[in-house]
Design a protein around this motif. Structure first.
Motif, PDB file in Angstrom:
ATOM      1  N   THR A   1       0.835  -1.192   0.000  1.00  0.00           N
ATOM      2  CA  THR A   1       0.000   0.000   0.000  1.00  0.00           C
ATOM      3  C   THR A   1       0.873   1.246   0.000  1.00  0.00           C
ATOM      4  N   LYS A   2       0.447   2.260  -0.756  1.00  0.00           N
ATOM      5  CA  LYS A   2       1.124   3.562  -0.792  1.00  0.00           C
ATOM      6  C   LYS A   2       0.114   4.619  -0.364  1.00  0.00           C
ATOM      7  N   ILE A   3       0.591   5.831  -0.136  1.00  0.00           N
ATOM      8  CA  ILE A   3      -0.298   6.943   0.195  1.00  0.00           C
ATOM      9  C   ILE A   3       0.090   8.157  -0.642  1.00  0.00           C
ATOM     10  N   ASP A   4      -0.908   8.881  -1.111  1.00  0.00           N
ATOM     11  CA  ASP A   4      -0.669  10.142  -1.810  1.00  0.00           C
ATOM     12  C   ASP A   4      -0.532  11.214  -0.726  1.00  0.00           C
ATOM     13  N   LYS A   5       0.700  11.377  -0.240  1.00  0.00           N
ATOM     14  CA  LYS A   5       0.951  12.241   0.915  1.00  0.00           C
ATOM     15  C   LYS A   5       0.502  13.680   0.702  1.00  0.00           C
ATOM     16  N   GLU A   6       0.837  14.254  -0.447  1.00  0.00           N
ATOM     17  CA  GLU A   6       0.519  15.673  -0.675  1.00  0.00           C
ATOM     18  C   GLU A   6      -0.988  15.911  -0.691  1.00  0.00           C
ATOM     19  N   ALA A   7      -1.719  15.080  -1.415  1.00  0.00           N
ATOM     20  CA  ALA A   7      -3.172  15.242  -1.494  1.00  0.00           C
ATOM     21  C   ALA A   7      -3.816  14.998  -0.125  1.00  0.00           C
ATOM     22  N   CYS A   8      -3.339  13.992   0.589  1.00  0.00           N
ATOM     23  CA  CYS A   8      -3.888  13.704   1.909  1.00  0.00           C
ATOM     24  C   CYS A   8      -3.554  14.818   2.903  1.00  0.00           C
ATOM     25  N   ARG A   9      -2.358  15.390   2.783  1.00  0.00           N
ATOM     26  CA  ARG A   9      -1.974  16.483   3.672  1.00  0.00           C
ATOM     27  C   ARG A   9      -2.866  17.707   3.448  1.00  0.00           C
ATOM     28  N   GLU A  10      -3.232  17.966   2.212  1.00  0.00           N
ATOM     29  CA  GLU A  10      -4.149  19.087   1.923  1.00  0.00           C
ATOM     30  C   GLU A  10      -5.482  18.898   2.636  1.00  0.00           C
ATOM     31  N   ALA A  11      -6.047  17.690   2.563  1.00  0.00           N
ATOM     32  CA  ALA A  11      -7.325  17.400   3.225  1.00  0.00           C
ATOM     33  C   ALA A  11      -7.171  17.515   4.748  1.00  0.00           C
ATOM     34  N   TYR A  12      -6.080  16.998   5.277  1.00  0.00           N
ATOM     35  CA  TYR A  12      -5.792  17.068   6.717  1.00  0.00           C
ATOM     36  C   TYR A  12      -5.716  18.528   7.178  1.00  0.00           C
ATOM     37  N   ASN A  13      -5.011  19.352   6.414  1.00  0.00           N
ATOM     38  CA  ASN A  13      -4.857  20.756   6.786  1.00  0.00           C
ATOM     39  C   ASN A  13      -6.172  21.526   6.709  1.00  0.00           C
ATOM     40  N   LEU A  14      -7.053  21.146   5.797  1.00  0.00           N
ATOM     41  CA  LEU A  14      -8.376  21.793   5.730  1.00  0.00           C
ATOM     42  C   LEU A  14      -9.149  21.588   7.025  1.00  0.00           C
ATOM     43  N   VAL A  15      -9.076  20.378   7.578  1.00  0.00           N
ATOM     44  CA  VAL A  15      -9.787  20.093   8.835  1.00  0.00           C
ATOM     45  C   VAL A  15      -9.152  20.854   9.987  1.00  0.00           C
ATOM     46  N   ARG A  16      -7.847  20.945  10.006  1.00  0.00           N
ATOM     47  CA  ARG A  16      -7.149  21.642  11.108  1.00  0.00           C
ATOM     48  C   ARG A  16      -7.285  23.163  11.043  1.00  0.00           C
ATOM     49  N   ASP A  17      -7.541  23.707   9.867  1.00  0.00           N
ATOM     50  CA  ASP A  17      -7.589  25.157   9.655  1.00  0.00           C
ATOM     51  C   ASP A  17      -8.862  25.753  10.257  1.00  0.00           C
ATOM     52  N   ASP A  18      -8.692  26.637  11.247  1.00  0.00           N
ATOM     53  CA  ASP A  18      -9.839  27.310  11.877  1.00  0.00           C
ATOM     54  C   ASP A  18     -10.587  28.202  10.898  1.00  0.00           C
ATOM     55  N   GLY A  19      -9.966  28.551   9.796  1.00  0.00           N
ATOM     56  CA  GLY A  19     -10.584  29.455   8.820  1.00  0.00           C
ATOM     57  C   GLY A  19     -11.501  28.758   7.821  1.00  0.00           C
ATOM     58  N   THR A  20     -11.597  27.429   7.898  1.00  0.00           N
ATOM     59  CA  THR A  20     -12.512  26.710   6.998  1.00  0.00           C
ATOM     60  C   THR A  20     -13.646  26.111   7.821  1.00  0.00           C
ATOM     61  N   GLU A  21     -14.697  25.726   7.140  1.00  0.00           N
ATOM     62  CA  GLU A  21     -15.807  25.069   7.824  1.00  0.00           C
ATOM     63  C   GLU A  21     -15.693  23.555   7.769  1.00  0.00           C
ATOM     64  N   VAL A  22     -14.651  23.042   7.136  1.00  0.00           N
ATOM     65  CA  VAL A  22     -14.470  21.595   6.996  1.00  0.00           C
ATOM     66  C   VAL A  22     -14.151  20.995   8.368  1.00  0.00           C
ATOM     67  N   ASN A  23     -14.994  20.053   8.804  1.00  0.00           N
ATOM     68  CA  ASN A  23     -14.812  19.419  10.110  1.00  0.00           C
ATOM     69  C   ASN A  23     -14.329  17.985  10.026  1.00  0.00           C
ATOM     70  N   TRP A  24     -14.336  17.417   8.832  1.00  0.00           N
ATOM     71  CA  TRP A  24     -13.869  16.041   8.700  1.00  0.00           C
ATOM     72  C   TRP A  24     -13.390  15.784   7.277  1.00  0.00           C
ATOM     73  N   ALA A  25     -12.498  14.819   7.194  1.00  0.00           N
ATOM     74  CA  ALA A  25     -12.010  14.358   5.888  1.00  0.00           C
ATOM     75  C   ALA A  25     -11.786  12.862   5.998  1.00  0.00           C
ATOM     76  N   THR A  26     -12.039  12.161   4.900  1.00  0.00           N
ATOM     77  CA  THR A  26     -11.766  10.728   4.885  1.00  0.00           C
ATOM     78  C   THR A  26     -10.590  10.447   3.959  1.00  0.00           C
ATOM     79  N   PHE A  27      -9.935   9.346   4.240  1.00  0.00           N
ATOM     80  CA  PHE A  27      -8.853   8.836   3.413  1.00  0.00           C
ATOM     81  C   PHE A  27      -9.262   7.419   3.051  1.00  0.00           C
TER      82      PHE A  27
END
Length: 142
Positions: free
Chosen positions: A3-29
């Protein structure tokens, strides 16, 4: 196949959830063949629960707000969902694949491995996050 992971794309989704400036509260991988890629994302926790079907395995990074009227705190959870219909081999592989996800999702208060929809209950997850947080300074009823 490993198994591999698309680190850059997954990191973008992760950062959206962590960012207080977005309304995104969850992301799936999720799995795309043998690669872990970003899946869905959203605001409402109920939407996240609907992603967790019996025939799939996925990883969720979820933001929860805990506390009381005087003190709100944001806590993050890493949820590994393994549906009841997932084969034994895939179940076993999910545990080792989670190490790839943790290379991206590094900051969370508590980790959950869940295969029963009852355990996805929002109040249950919040209570577990509160316990993991140590001291409880919520206003106490007297």
């Amino acid at each position: 196949m490993a198994t591999k992971i698309d680190k850059e794309a997954c990191r973008e989704a992760y950062n959206l959830v962590r960012d207080d400036g977005t309304e995104v509260n969850w992301a799936t991988f999720k799995y795309d063949g043998s690669t872990i890629v970003p899946g869905s994302q959203g605001v409402d926790y109920e939407e996240f629960i609907r992603q967790c079907t019996d025939d799939i395995r996925l990883f969720g990074f979820v933001r929860f707000t805990t506390g009381d009227a005087m003190s709100k705190r944001v806590k993050f959870a890493l949820i590994t969902w393994i549906g009841e219909g997932v084969s034994g081999l895939q179940r076993a592989k999910t545990g080792t694949d989670k190490t790839l996800v943790k290379e991206v999702v590094q900051n969370f208060a508590k980790e959950f491995v869940i295969s029963d929809h009852k355990e996805l209950d929002e109040e249950y997850i919040k209570s577990e996050l509160k316990k993991a947080g140590g001291a409880n300074y919520d206003a106490q009823a007297e």
